[in-house]
Write an enzyme that holds these catalytic residues in place. Structure first.
Site, PDB file in Angstrom:
ATOM      1  N   TYR A 153     -12.521  -2.214  -3.850  1.00 41.36           N
ATOM      2  CA  TYR A 153     -13.045  -2.273  -2.480  1.00 41.36           C
ATOM      3  C   TYR A 153     -14.568  -2.154  -2.429  1.00 41.36           C
ATOM      4  CZ  TYR A 153      -8.458  -2.122  -0.174  1.00 41.36           C
ATOM      5  OH  TYR A 153      -7.207  -2.433   0.306  1.00 41.36           O
ATOM      6  N   HIS A 160      -2.318  -5.414   1.686  1.00 40.66           N
ATOM      7  CA  HIS A 160      -3.604  -6.092   1.548  1.00 40.66           C
ATOM      8  C   HIS A 160      -3.319  -7.522   1.121  1.00 40.66           C
ATOM      9  CE1 HIS A 160      -7.614  -7.198   0.182  1.00 40.66           C
ATOM     10  NE2 HIS A 160      -7.011  -7.725  -0.865  1.00 40.66           N
ATOM     11  N   LYS A 173       0.824  -1.221   0.000  1.00 42.33           N
ATOM     12  CA  LYS A 173       0.000   0.000   0.000  1.00 42.33           C
ATOM     13  C   LYS A 173       0.856   1.268   0.000  1.00 42.33           C
ATOM     14  CE  LYS A 173      -3.962  -2.228   2.203  1.00 42.33           C
ATOM     15  NZ  LYS A 173      -5.041  -2.057   3.222  1.00 42.33           N
ATOM     16  N   GLU A 224      -9.617 -11.018  -7.341  1.00 43.18           N
ATOM     17  CA  GLU A 224      -8.692  -9.888  -7.189  1.00 43.18           C
ATOM     18  C   GLU A 224      -7.535  -9.978  -8.181  1.00 43.18           C
ATOM     19  OE1 GLU A 224      -9.847  -9.136  -2.486  1.00 43.18           O
ATOM     20  OE2 GLU A 224      -7.797  -9.770  -2.970  1.00 43.18           O
TER      21      GLU A 224
END
Ligand code: CMP
Length: 139
Positions: A50, A116, A10, A127
């Site tokens: 998200y 994540h 991130k 994903e």
């Protein structure tokens, strides 16, 4: 079984030049990086990624944070990759994370929590497909 999971390093971690340090912890945990790219997520990408959290009170802040700087999206492969990755990441909130985990070592807050990782094999596939074409993944 050898399986795949999806990981994001991130913006709080890329900003502090921790891409290598985080990747080393993933590798030391028995995961192999079989795809990797550094990207600036768009707001639309972050909102889409998200989407399951869109009713949560922190959704707006989470999206703002995830587009605040570059991220490194990765496909990780290894024995029981989803669980292995979750174990080395540690709890979402670094205050609750075990010693030796990535979040305990590097996370700044529950939001700026450095990494994540997919929470199930089903979500890992979704994903991975969100960010990668199959020809970008080389095992
Ligand atoms: P991640 O595993 O990427 O999944 C959702 C993210 O939302 C989570 O990591 C955190 O970055 C963020 N998050 C979860 N809970 C909170 C919270 N209570 N406040 C702010 N951000 C949160």
């Amino acid at each position: 079984a050898v399986t795949r999971t999806f990981s994001i390093i991130k913006p709080d971690a890329t900003r502090r030049n921790l891409t290598g340090a985080v990747t080393k912890m993933l590798e030391d945990a028995g995961l192999r990086v079989v795809a990797s790219k550094r990207i600036q997520m768009t707001r639309e990408q972050a909102e889409g990624f998200y989407a399951v959290h869109k009713e949560r009170p922190f959704f707006g802040e989470l999206v703002d944070f995830m587009i605040s700087g570059p991220v490194v999206v990765q496909v990780l492969e290894g024995e029981d990759a989803v669980k292995r990755n979750r174990d080395v990441m540690g709890a979402t909130n670094p205050a609750d994370a075990d010693e030796g985990t990535i979040r305990k070592t590097y996370a700044e807050s529950i939001e700026a929590n450095s990494v994540h990782g997919s929470d199930s094999e089903e979500n890992a596939k979704i994903e991975i497909d969100f960010f990668f074409n199959e020809d970008e993944i080389v095992g």
